[in-house]
Design an enzyme around this catalytic site. Structure first.
Site, short mmCIF file in Angstrom:
data_model
loop_
_atom_site.label_atom_id
_atom_site.label_comp_id
_atom_site.label_asym_id
_atom_site.label_seq_id
_atom_site.Cartn_x
_atom_site.Cartn_y
_atom_site.Cartn_z
N ARG A 179 24.07 2.57 -21.02
CA ARG A 179 24.24 1.57 -22.09
C ARG A 179 23.42 1.89 -23.35
NH1 ARG A 179 27.43 1.25 -18.85
NH2 ARG A 179 28.07 -0.53 -17.61
N SER A 230 28.56 -8.95 -19.13
CA SER A 230 27.32 -8.97 -18.33
C SER A 230 26.12 -9.12 -19.26
CB SER A 230 27.18 -7.67 -17.54
OG SER A 230 28.19 -7.61 -16.58
N GLU A 307 21.42 -6.55 -21.46
CA GLU A 307 22.42 -5.57 -21.92
C GLU A 307 22.99 -6.06 -23.26
OE1 GLU A 307 25.18 -4.24 -18.93
OE2 GLU A 307 26.77 -4.03 -20.41
C1 FAD Z 1 34.59 -10.01 -20.95
C2 FAD Z 1 33.73 -8.82 -21.30
C3 FAD Z 1 33.67 -7.75 -20.41
C4 FAD Z 1 32.88 -6.62 -20.72
N1 FAD Z 1 32.86 -5.58 -19.83
C5 FAD Z 1 32.09 -4.50 -20.11
C6 FAD Z 1 32.04 -3.40 -19.20
O1 FAD Z 1 32.70 -3.38 -18.15
N2 FAD Z 1 31.24 -2.35 -19.50
C7 FAD Z 1 30.49 -2.32 -20.66
O2 FAD Z 1 29.78 -1.32 -20.89
N3 FAD Z 1 30.53 -3.34 -21.55
C8 FAD Z 1 31.31 -4.42 -21.31
N4 FAD Z 1 31.35 -5.46 -22.19
C9 FAD Z 1 30.53 -5.40 -23.42
C10 FAD Z 1 31.30 -4.87 -24.65
O3 FAD Z 1 32.64 -5.23 -24.60
C11 FAD Z 1 31.22 -3.37 -24.80
O4 FAD Z 1 29.89 -2.94 -24.80
C12 FAD Z 1 31.95 -2.90 -26.06
O5 FAD Z 1 32.12 -1.51 -25.99
C13 FAD Z 1 31.21 -3.26 -27.35
O6 FAD Z 1 32.06 -2.93 -28.46
P1 FAD Z 1 32.04 -3.80 -29.80
O7 FAD Z 1 32.94 -3.15 -30.78
O8 FAD Z 1 32.34 -5.22 -29.50
O9 FAD Z 1 30.52 -3.63 -30.25
P2 FAD Z 1 29.61 -4.72 -30.96
O10 FAD Z 1 29.31 -5.82 -30.01
O11 FAD Z 1 30.17 -5.08 -32.27
O12 FAD Z 1 28.30 -3.85 -31.18
C14 FAD Z 1 27.52 -3.42 -30.08
C15 FAD Z 1 26.42 -2.48 -30.60
O13 FAD Z 1 27.03 -1.28 -31.10
C16 FAD Z 1 26.71 -1.11 -32.48
N5 FAD Z 1 27.90 -0.53 -33.12
C17 FAD Z 1 29.14 -1.07 -33.24
N6 FAD Z 1 29.97 -0.19 -33.84
C18 FAD Z 1 29.22 0.91 -34.11
C19 FAD Z 1 29.49 2.17 -34.71
N7 FAD Z 1 30.71 2.49 -35.17
N8 FAD Z 1 28.48 3.08 -34.83
C20 FAD Z 1 27.24 2.78 -34.37
N9 FAD Z 1 26.92 1.62 -33.79
C21 FAD Z 1 27.90 0.69 -33.65
C22 FAD Z 1 26.36 -2.48 -32.99
O14 FAD Z 1 25.52 -2.42 -34.14
C23 FAD Z 1 25.64 -3.06 -31.77
O15 FAD Z 1 24.32 -2.59 -31.69
C24 FAD Z 1 32.14 -6.59 -21.92
C25 FAD Z 1 32.21 -7.67 -22.81
C26 FAD Z 1 33.01 -8.75 -22.52
C27 FAD Z 1 33.10 -9.89 -23.51
#
Ligand code: FAD
Length: 317
Positions: A179, A230, A307
């Protein structure tokens, strides 16, 4: 919000020729639906705009928040005292001969998975149903069901915190961990990534994806529920190469499913998921998370690590 912070963030956006959004509220851009405003909020739809935004923010000492789909964030009730950039970079190209896919950071992970499966390419189906964008998934090395994004990435375009674009040819640059990645540590931005895949059988891939979607449907809140997935990281393996113990197991054992603070509740079917069932504040979520991790610490002597990423100041007291 401090008026100097607002002025500086607006000035950074103006110098970068980025259009300010009328509303700076961040809650609508997070899956938890929580958080105060940013000092300034802009959408960024090309790499040049991203470089300019980062460069001018750096010059003016304005902190930058990168927003993907906001599915892994808890935004503070006080908001973000700087420039928030909503990454809207799009584009996806499949190279059938080389079995690769080049994809922009703003593309939804779900779409990436669907498109590669439709092209009979295997390797990303583990992420079926994963919310969020490719940028967020690479930055946090998102993973599930035995796979993670860092395992498949071979090349990338990254913009550093000073606003300079770099072509990265060696995935070791990313220092992927559980992560985490160098992107988060350095405030660098993924603009585009290329993933290496292998030829696969479309029907078999579709049925694996459907199976994983089914598991998610059973274990996770329904779409529309406000959650960031999570809340705590799973525990490190006891032996190198071993499996991580699920934080949810420990939380279940200490009765976390019965815990709530205001409208922030622990999901009934998964003790490691916090849901906003109404008008929960970031303070409510943090207090609930403290209760959950405190119970695990007292019972097992284990300290859980969040996380979900807290954005902005932690409430005092
Ligand atoms: C129902 C549910 C289930 C999930 N299941 C999982 C799972 O199974 N496994 C898992 O790992 N996660 C899971 N997640 C968490 C999340 O969906 C993932 O981590 C996802 O990949 C985050 O993407 P995001 O675009 O929403 O990032 P954001 O939440 O917008 O950002 C997350 C982080 O990444 C940074 N960021 C975003 N875009 C960029 C970029 N282009 N360059 C650099 N930094 C950036 C942001 O600044 C922040 O620090 C889940 C979430 C939900 C709501």
């Amino acid at each position: 919000m401090d008026s100097r912070a607002v002025k500086a963030a607006h000035e950074a956006a103006r110098r970068a020729s980025l259009t300010l959004e009328a509303q700076c509220a961040l809650a609508p851009y997070t899956s938890l639906g929580i958080g105060g405003p940013a000092a300034a909020l802009c959408a960024v739809s090309d790499i040049e705009g991203l470089c300019r935004g980062l460069r001018h923010a750096r010059e003016l000492g304005v902190p930058v928040l990168l927003l993907g789909a906001g599915t892994n964030l808890l935004v503070s009730d006080e908001g973000w005292p700087g420039l928030a950039l909503r990454l809207q970079l799009t584009g996806l190209v499949i190279d059938h001969e080389r079995c690769t896919v080049r994809v922009a950071a703003g593309v939804k992970s779900r779409l990436l998975v669907e498109e590669t499966i439709a092209a009979s390419l295997a390797g990303l189906e583990f992420a079926s149903g994963l919310p969020g964008t490719v940028g967020g998934a690479v930055a946090g090395n998102a993973g599930c069901f035995g796979g993670s994004f860092g395992d498949r990435l071979i090349r990338a375009m990254v913009v550093d915190a000073e606003g300079n674009a770099h072509s990265i040819e060696d995935p070791a640059w990313f220092h992927f961990s559980y992560r985490g990645s160098r992107l988060i540590a350095e405030g660098a931005v993924l603009a585009e990534a290329t993933f290496a895949l292998c030829p696969g059988d479309r029907e078999a891939l579709q049925s694996r994806a459907a199976e994983l979607l089914g598991i998610r449907r059973d274990k996770h809140p329904l779409p529309g529920e406000k959650t960031a997935g999570s809340y705590f990281k799973n525990l490190p393996p006891e032996q190198p190469g071993g499996r991580r113990r699920a934080a949810g197991e420990l939380l279940d054992a200490v009765g976390a499913k019965a815990m709530r603070v205001g409208d922030a509740i622990v999901f009934e079917r998964h003790a490691n998921i916090i849901v906003n069932r109404g008008a929960a504040s970031a303070r409510d979520v943090l207090e609930l998370a403290d209760q959950m991790s405190g119970a695990v610490r007292r019972t097992f002597g284990i300290v859980l690590e969040p996380e979900v990423r807290l954005v902005g100041p932690r409430p005092a007291g």
